[in-house]
Design an enzyme around this catalytic site. Structure first.
Site, short mmCIF file in Angstrom:
data_model
loop_
_atom_site.label_atom_id
_atom_site.label_comp_id
_atom_site.label_asym_id
_atom_site.label_seq_id
_atom_site.Cartn_x
_atom_site.Cartn_y
_atom_site.Cartn_z
N ARG A 64 0.84 -1.21 0.00
CA ARG A 64 0.00 0.00 0.00
C ARG A 64 0.87 1.25 0.00
O ARG A 64 0.58 2.23 -0.67
CB ARG A 64 -0.96 0.02 1.20
CG ARG A 64 -1.61 1.40 1.40
CD ARG A 64 -2.84 1.42 2.30
NE ARG A 64 -2.76 0.54 3.44
CZ ARG A 64 -2.03 0.78 4.55
NH1 ARG A 64 -1.33 1.87 4.67
NH2 ARG A 64 -2.01 -0.10 5.53
N TYR A 113 -16.82 17.24 -14.18
CA TYR A 113 -17.22 15.84 -14.26
C TYR A 113 -18.26 15.55 -13.17
O TYR A 113 -18.13 16.04 -12.04
CB TYR A 113 -15.97 14.97 -14.08
CG TYR A 113 -16.26 13.50 -14.03
CD1 TYR A 113 -16.64 12.81 -15.18
CD2 TYR A 113 -16.17 12.80 -12.83
CE1 TYR A 113 -16.90 11.46 -15.13
CE2 TYR A 113 -16.44 11.44 -12.78
CZ TYR A 113 -16.81 10.79 -13.93
OH TYR A 113 -17.09 9.45 -13.88
N ASP A 134 -8.05 19.29 -14.06
CA ASP A 134 -8.39 17.93 -14.47
C ASP A 134 -8.14 17.85 -15.98
O ASP A 134 -8.85 18.46 -16.77
CB ASP A 134 -9.86 17.65 -14.13
CG ASP A 134 -10.27 16.21 -14.46
OD1 ASP A 134 -9.62 15.59 -15.34
OD2 ASP A 134 -11.23 15.71 -13.85
N LYS A 148 -9.26 6.73 -18.62
CA LYS A 148 -9.60 7.22 -19.96
C LYS A 148 -8.39 7.13 -20.89
O LYS A 148 -7.92 6.04 -21.15
CB LYS A 148 -10.18 8.63 -19.84
CG LYS A 148 -11.16 8.83 -18.67
CD LYS A 148 -12.45 8.01 -18.80
CE LYS A 148 -13.27 7.94 -17.52
NZ LYS A 148 -13.60 9.20 -16.89
#
Ligand SMILES: *Cc1c(COP(=O)(O)O)cnc(C)c1O
Length: 438
Positions: free
Chosen positions: A79, A131, A203, A228
């Site tokens: 992690r 978004y 973004d 994306k």
């Protein structure tokens, strides 16, 4: 660990670090190399034990220590960090002209972690048409942590008035916006923000680092939904943030580990593989979107086209200044004649474009934002942002441009013309036996 006997080129020679661990020196890429070279080589280290050109997927969650608190290599627990995430982050930092990058389990987790880094009582200013998931986090989650967000449809004009001198800590930009593809001049907003010591986040999901590098225009953090364009093959959900400040590196690394919204080693490996062809895919998608946008603009069945790569776009001058070679990217939207029913019929009658949410993959997609990605926003608010019922959003993939153009034109005929002539079936499909995409 044995050192590979393979004949390595001088820059690939394997070195032993002072602490006894084995390392490969950085491969070819440096900031003097161009995008394609960086995409292929940045973070792509030879495997020191075998010489493998492609990094193995390091699935181990834990790493052995030779003595208490003395790990053999650079890793302890997956992690906190692992080799595949490190390699991916290094590649993104190179492509976004950043010193640091941190990967997260989704674009949304990236946004959440950045917002979590703000103290209670902080104020954020955001562009209105962010978004949907970002809007949801800003309005439904951030408030619970005492962070208030103000939205503006015209950030560049309003910015000075919206800043609250003591409280505003962050400005959130999406350029191009979704789904109307409006652009924001990042430099203009950043110069006002920086006078007040406010950070600017961009973004950059819709363009990818190939088309736009927000840090070069004054942004402090660039974020991506890696899901994306960066991964580009519609098979990984992941996010990343890149920035230059040491202070941000410390705060966000702490939160990345403490919150634990981290991507798996396998997803990092896949996304890194996808990223190596980003320049080829982004160029082709942009070329295809330009062809499709021009075909749509010339069609009598179309009311208007939103695409920053063509002259008719109201912010074309920003695209020329801010995007590589003035490219428009792979995303566009348009209003179809015949209202919502025609928009739906269009999406059901394409044969190459798949009717689905998301974007940025090798395959072309089509959707109706008012009933799909943006259905959660009240109609009046949605239409004020230009998201009308007859708006269709397209994500151009990397198929052949002529085929995509033909597909769009035949779907327009079926969606707009056929129902008038044939008194079409209620679902608007024509019964001429041609394949219609379902
Ligand atoms: C998809 C998307 C996000 C959210 O990313 P996930 O990986 O789906 O969490 C954020 N911003 C934009 C512009 C997006 O398209």
């Amino acid at each position: 660990m044995t050192i590979s006997p393979l004949p390595l080129r001088p820059h690939e020679r394997i070195h032993t670090k002072a602490n006894g661990s084995i390392d490969t020196p950085p491969r070819v890429p440096t900031p003097v190399h161009n995008f394609g070279t960086l995409a292929v080589h940045a973070g792509a280290h030879l495997d020191p034990s075998t010489g493998a050109v492609i990094s193995p997927i390091s699935l181990s969650t834990t790493y052995a220590q030779t003595a208490v608190g003395k790990p053999i290599g650079a890793y302890e627990y997956s992690r906190s960090s692992n080799p595949n995430r490190d390699n991916f982050e290094e590649a993104i930092a190179a492509l976004e002209h950043a010193r640091y990058a941190l990967a997260f389990s989704s674009g949304s987790a990236t946004t959440a972690t950045i917002l979590q880094s703000l103290a209670a009582g902080s104020h954020v200013v955001s562009v209105s048409d962010v978004y949907g998931g970002t809007h949801r986090y800003f309005t439904k989650v951030a408030a619970a942590h005492g962070v208030e967000v103000t939205f503006s449809p015209s950030l560049e004009v309003d910015i000075a008035q919206l800043i609250r001198p003591k409280d505003t800590k962050l400005i959130w930009i999406e350029s191009p916006s979704n789904p109307t593809l409006r652009l924001v001049d990042i430099r203009n907003v950043a110069s006002v923000a920086h006078k007040h010591g406010i950070m600017v986040v961009v973004d950059n999901t819709f363009l990818s680092p190939y088309v736009q590098n927000p840090l070069d225009h004054g942004a402090d953090i660039v974020v991506h939904s890696v899901t994306k364009y960066i991964n580009g093959h519609s098979d990984v959900v992941m996010g990343v943030a890149a920035f230059n400040s040491d202070d941000l590196k410390e705060r966000l690394t702490f939160l990345q580990n403490a919150i634990g919204a981290v991507p798996s080693a396998f997803d990092c490996w896949l996304a890194h593989r996808g990223l190596k062809t980003l320049h080829l895919r982004a160029k082709e998608a942009s070329h295809n979107a330009t062809s499709v946008a021009m075909a749509l603009e010339a069609s009598p069945h179309v009311i208007s086209v939103n695409y920053p790569g063509i002259k008719s776009h109201p912010h074309r001058h920003i695209a020329i200044k801010q995007h590589r070679d003035g490219m428009g990217g792979g995303m566009l939207s348009f209003r179809i004649k015949g209202g919502h029913a025609a928009a739906e019929r269009f999406c059901q009658n394409t044969s190459i474009f798949v009717l689905a949410e998301s974007l940025g993959g090798v395959e072309s997609l089509v959707e109706v934002p008012s009933s799909m990605t943006h259905a959660g926003i009240p109609q009046a608010q949605r239409e004020a942002a230009g998201v009308f019922e007859d708006l269709v959003r397209i994500s151009c993939g990397i198929e052949d441009a002529e085929d995509l153009k033909r597909d769009v034109l035949q779907a327009l005929e079926k969606a707009v013309v056929a129902p008038k002539i044939t008194n079409g079936r209620p679902d608007g499909r024509v019964t001429n036996g041609l394949p219609n995409g379902d």
